[in-house]
Write a protein that holds these residues in place. Structure first.
Motif, PDB file in Angstrom:
ATOM      1  N   GLU A  84       0.828  -1.210   0.000  1.00 32.34           N
ATOM      2  CA  GLU A  84       0.000   0.000   0.000  1.00 32.34           C
ATOM      3  C   GLU A  84       0.867   1.267   0.000  1.00 32.34           C
ATOM      4  O   GLU A  84       0.565   2.233  -0.693  1.00 32.34           O
ATOM      5  CB  GLU A  84      -0.905  -0.007   1.232  1.00 32.34           C
ATOM      6  N   ASN A  85       1.949   1.224   0.763  1.00 38.14           N
ATOM      7  CA  ASN A  85       2.859   2.386   0.779  1.00 38.14           C
ATOM      8  C   ASN A  85       3.496   2.597  -0.578  1.00 38.14           C
ATOM      9  O   ASN A  85       3.680   3.724  -1.028  1.00 38.14           O
ATOM     10  CB  ASN A  85       3.955   2.191   1.838  1.00 38.14           C
ATOM     11  N   LEU A  86       3.860   1.490  -1.222  1.00 29.83           N
ATOM     12  CA  LEU A  86       4.436   1.583  -2.558  1.00 29.83           C
ATOM     13  C   LEU A  86       3.466   2.304  -3.500  1.00 29.83           C
ATOM     14  O   LEU A  86       3.844   3.218  -4.226  1.00 29.83           O
ATOM     15  CB  LEU A  86       4.747   0.177  -3.089  1.00 29.83           C
ATOM     16  N   LEU A  87       2.198   1.888  -3.466  1.00 32.31           N
ATOM     17  CA  LEU A  87       1.210   2.506  -4.360  1.00 32.31           C
ATOM     18  C   LEU A  87       1.043   3.999  -4.064  1.00 32.31           C
ATOM     19  O   LEU A  87       0.876   4.810  -4.978  1.00 32.31           O
ATOM     20  CB  LEU A  87      -0.136   1.772  -4.243  1.00 32.31           C
ATOM     21  N   LYS A  88       1.117   4.346  -2.781  1.00 27.91           N
ATOM     22  CA  LYS A  88       1.009   5.778  -2.437  1.00 27.91           C
ATOM     23  C   LYS A  88       2.139   6.582  -3.078  1.00 27.91           C
ATOM     24  O   LYS A  88       1.921   7.680  -3.597  1.00 27.91           O
ATOM     25  CB  LYS A  88       1.059   5.950  -0.909  1.00 27.91           C
ATOM     26  N   ILE A  89       3.348   6.029  -3.025  1.00 24.85           N
ATOM     27  CA  ILE A  89       4.495   6.738  -3.613  1.00 24.85           C
ATOM     28  C   ILE A  89       4.313   6.866  -5.131  1.00 24.85           C
ATOM     29  O   ILE A  89       4.516   7.924  -5.717  1.00 24.85           O
ATOM     30  CB  ILE A  89       5.822   6.005  -3.309  1.00 24.85           C
ATOM     31  N   LEU A  90       3.927   5.754  -5.763  1.00 23.92           N
ATOM     32  CA  LEU A  90       3.758   5.785  -7.224  1.00 23.92           C
ATOM     33  C   LEU A  90       2.748   6.849  -7.634  1.00 23.92           C
ATOM     34  O   LEU A  90       2.941   7.566  -8.620  1.00 23.92           O
ATOM     35  CB  LEU A  90       3.327   4.416  -7.748  1.00 23.92           C
ATOM     36  N   HIS A  91       1.677   6.959  -6.840  1.00 22.45           N
ATOM     37  CA  HIS A  91       0.642   7.940  -7.188  1.00 22.45           C
ATOM     38  C   HIS A  91       1.079   9.353  -6.876  1.00 22.45           C
ATOM     39  O   HIS A  91       0.794  10.278  -7.633  1.00 22.45           O
ATOM     40  CB  HIS A  91      -0.684   7.590  -6.513  1.00 22.45           C
ATOM     41  N   LYS A  92       1.778   9.515  -5.770  1.00 24.53           N
ATOM     42  CA  LYS A  92       2.282  10.859  -5.442  1.00 24.53           C
ATOM     43  C   LYS A  92       3.179  11.380  -6.563  1.00 24.53           C
ATOM     44  O   LYS A  92       3.127  12.542  -6.937  1.00 24.53           O
ATOM     45  CB  LYS A  92       3.061  10.790  -4.136  1.00 24.53           C
ATOM     46  N   ARG A  93       3.977  10.469  -7.132  1.00 27.95           N
ATOM     47  CA  ARG A  93       4.936  10.866  -8.175  1.00 27.95           C
ATOM     48  C   ARG A  93       4.411  10.623  -9.584  1.00 27.95           C
ATOM     49  O   ARG A  93       5.105  10.899 -10.564  1.00 27.95           O
ATOM     50  CB  ARG A  93       6.259  10.101  -7.981  1.00 27.95           C
ATOM     51  N   ASN A  94       3.227  10.035  -9.681  1.00 28.33           N
ATOM     52  CA  ASN A  94       2.643   9.681 -10.980  1.00 28.33           C
ATOM     53  C   ASN A  94       3.654   8.951 -11.857  1.00 28.33           C
ATOM     54  O   ASN A  94       3.933   9.344 -12.993  1.00 28.33           O
ATOM     55  CB  ASN A  94       2.112  10.926 -11.693  1.00 28.33           C
ATOM     56  N   VAL A  95       4.177   7.892 -11.331  1.00 33.31           N
ATOM     57  CA  VAL A  95       5.220   7.152 -12.034  1.00 33.31           C
ATOM     58  C   VAL A  95       4.799   5.676 -12.123  1.00 33.31           C
ATOM     59  O   VAL A  95       4.173   5.145 -11.200  1.00 33.31           O
ATOM     60  CB  VAL A  95       6.575   7.311 -11.301  1.00 33.31           C
ATOM     61  N   CYS A  96       5.122   5.040 -13.242  1.00 37.23           N
ATOM     62  CA  CYS A  96       4.692   3.657 -13.417  1.00 37.23           C
ATOM     63  C   CYS A  96       5.752   2.676 -12.904  1.00 37.23           C
ATOM     64  O   CYS A  96       6.927   3.019 -12.755  1.00 37.23           O
ATOM     65  CB  CYS A  96       4.372   3.380 -14.877  1.00 37.23           C
ATOM     66  N   ALA A  97       5.317   1.452 -12.660  1.00 40.36           N
ATOM     67  CA  ALA A  97       6.220   0.438 -12.108  1.00 40.36           C
ATOM     68  C   ALA A  97       5.682  -0.944 -12.448  1.00 40.36           C
ATOM     69  O   ALA A  97       4.556  -1.090 -12.926  1.00 40.36           O
ATOM     70  CB  ALA A  97       6.321   0.599 -10.595  1.00 40.36           C
ATOM     71  N   THR A  98       6.517  -1.937 -12.194  1.00 43.87           N
ATOM     72  CA  THR A  98       6.114  -3.329 -12.416  1.00 43.87           C
ATOM     73  C   THR A  98       6.208  -4.087 -11.105  1.00 43.87           C
ATOM     74  O   THR A  98       7.218  -3.992 -10.401  1.00 43.87           O
ATOM     75  CB  THR A  98       7.019  -3.983 -13.469  1.00 43.87           C
ATOM     76  N   ALA A  99       5.141  -4.838 -10.799  1.00 37.31           N
ATOM     77  CA  ALA A  99       5.116  -5.644  -9.577  1.00 37.31           C
ATOM     78  C   ALA A  99       5.320  -7.110  -9.951  1.00 37.31           C
ATOM     79  O   ALA A  99       4.472  -7.696 -10.631  1.00 37.31           O
ATOM     80  CB  ALA A  99       3.785  -5.454  -8.856  1.00 37.31           C
ATOM     81  N   PHE A 100       6.435  -7.678  -9.549  1.00 41.34           N
ATOM     82  CA  PHE A 100       6.661  -9.117  -9.744  1.00 41.34           C
ATOM     83  C   PHE A 100       6.063  -9.842  -8.545  1.00 41.34           C
ATOM     84  O   PHE A 100       6.611  -9.805  -7.439  1.00 41.34           O
ATOM     85  CB  PHE A 100       8.161  -9.392  -9.899  1.00 41.34           C
ATOM     86  N   LEU A 101       4.928 -10.491  -8.805  1.00 43.60           N
ATOM     87  CA  LEU A 101       4.122 -11.044  -7.714  1.00 43.60           C
ATOM     88  C   LEU A 101       4.464 -12.490  -7.411  1.00 43.60           C
ATOM     89  O   LEU A 101       4.840 -13.257  -8.300  1.00 43.60           O
ATOM     90  CB  LEU A 101       2.645 -10.974  -8.094  1.00 43.60           C
TER      91      LEU A 101
END
Ligand SMILES: [Zn+2]
Length: 290
Positions: A84-101
């Motif tokens: 959840e914290n990761l998603l908050k950072i991505l949204h704050k910075r509007n930056v894309c990422a890949t989650a290896f699940l």
């Protein structure tokens, strides 16, 4: 620049390029790549009638500003503490990422099930395969049995409903694309080759932000920024001008780590030297393996 693009388009099939640019424009909106978007708009304005061709995003050099470097932010082992914290950072910075699940993590707790849904529904995030069992963290045994390794990745693919076959091996920095073959520990070679034969595009990383023994991010963002510069300066990235960055959701549970990752991304963005992309846009990853 415009002339350059036009010349290349003619040479490499203009029709495909228009479609490529259209798709890139969409991707860039979510990945905060203003410069690329401008180039896309130039191409789209030419208004070619067959702009709906399904794009094959594999010709990166045509769409990357020569002054820019590409960073692929990737996060392993989710859904997990810290997702959840990761998603908050991505949204704050509007930056894309890949989650290896990790497949079994989706069944670990109600919270992990909910976090999987958050990841799945998030336009900034792409999902990829990091196995079902994570080798039960017994890597040497795991890689001794290539058939079981493929089965494990297939199980994750099915249970997580992943459409692509982009994968990262647990506990190993292994690469199996058409043009990159790297195995960090030779005893995993056969399993890695088998994954490739089964159609998996196996992607490792160029730079990892490692943890302390308390599972927080080790060192500060300034040190990581220096490492990014050093990799590009010394040509240590696997593909020139493209850097795959790795860290883990579960290192993002304390305020300091969250702040450091946020600052790391903010400073990369503010330097105006980098663009961010999802791993499915890595050069050559969409090619059929041979
Ligand atoms: Zn892992």
């Amino acid at each position: 620049m415009t002339k350059n693009f036009a010349e290349k388009s003619v040479k490499k099939s203009f029709l495909g390029m228009v479609a490529l640019m259209s798709a890139t424009s969409i991707l860039c909106n979510s990945c905060n790549q203003k410069n690329d978007k401008k180039e896309s708009e130039k191409m789209i304005r030419k208004d070619h009638p067959v702009a709906k061709i399904v794009p094959k995003i594999d010709d990166d050099e045509n769409i990357l500003d020569p002054d820019k470097r590409v960073i692929y932010l990737t996060f392993d082992d989710g859904p997990n503490h810290g997702t959840e914290n990761l998603l908050k950072i991505l949204h704050k910075r509007n930056v894309c990422a890949t989650a290896f699940l990790v497949g079994k993590h989706a069944y670990g707790s109600k919270k992990q099930q909910e976090d999987l849904q958050l990841l799945r529904n998030d336009k900034l995030v792409e999902l990829a395969n990091h196995s079902f069992t994570h080798a039960h963290n017994k890597y040497t045994d795991f890689y001794k049995d290539p058939i079981a390794v493929i089965h494990d990745f297939d199980t994750a693919k099915d249970s997580l409903k992943l459409y692509d076959k982009i994968a990262r091996t647990p506990g190993r920095n292994i690469w199996r694309l058409n043009n990159i073959t790297i195995t960090d520990l030779k005893s995993s070679t056969e399993a890695a080759n088998s994954l490739k034969k089964a159609g998996y595009k196996v992607i490792g990383w160029d730079l990892e932000w490692k943890p302390t023994n308390k599972m927080a991010l080790k060192g500060d963002h300034e040190a990581m920024l220096k490492k990014v510069d050093s990799i590009f300066f010394n040509d240590l990235e696997k593909t020139s001008r493209h850097l795959v960055f790795l860290t883990h959701d579960q290192y993002l549970t304390d305020a300091d780590s969250v702040n450091e990752l946020d600052l790391f991304i903010e400073k990369l963005q503010k330097s105006n030297r980098f663009v961010f992309r999802k791993i499915s846009e890595y050069p050559g990853i969409n090619e059929i393996l041979n």
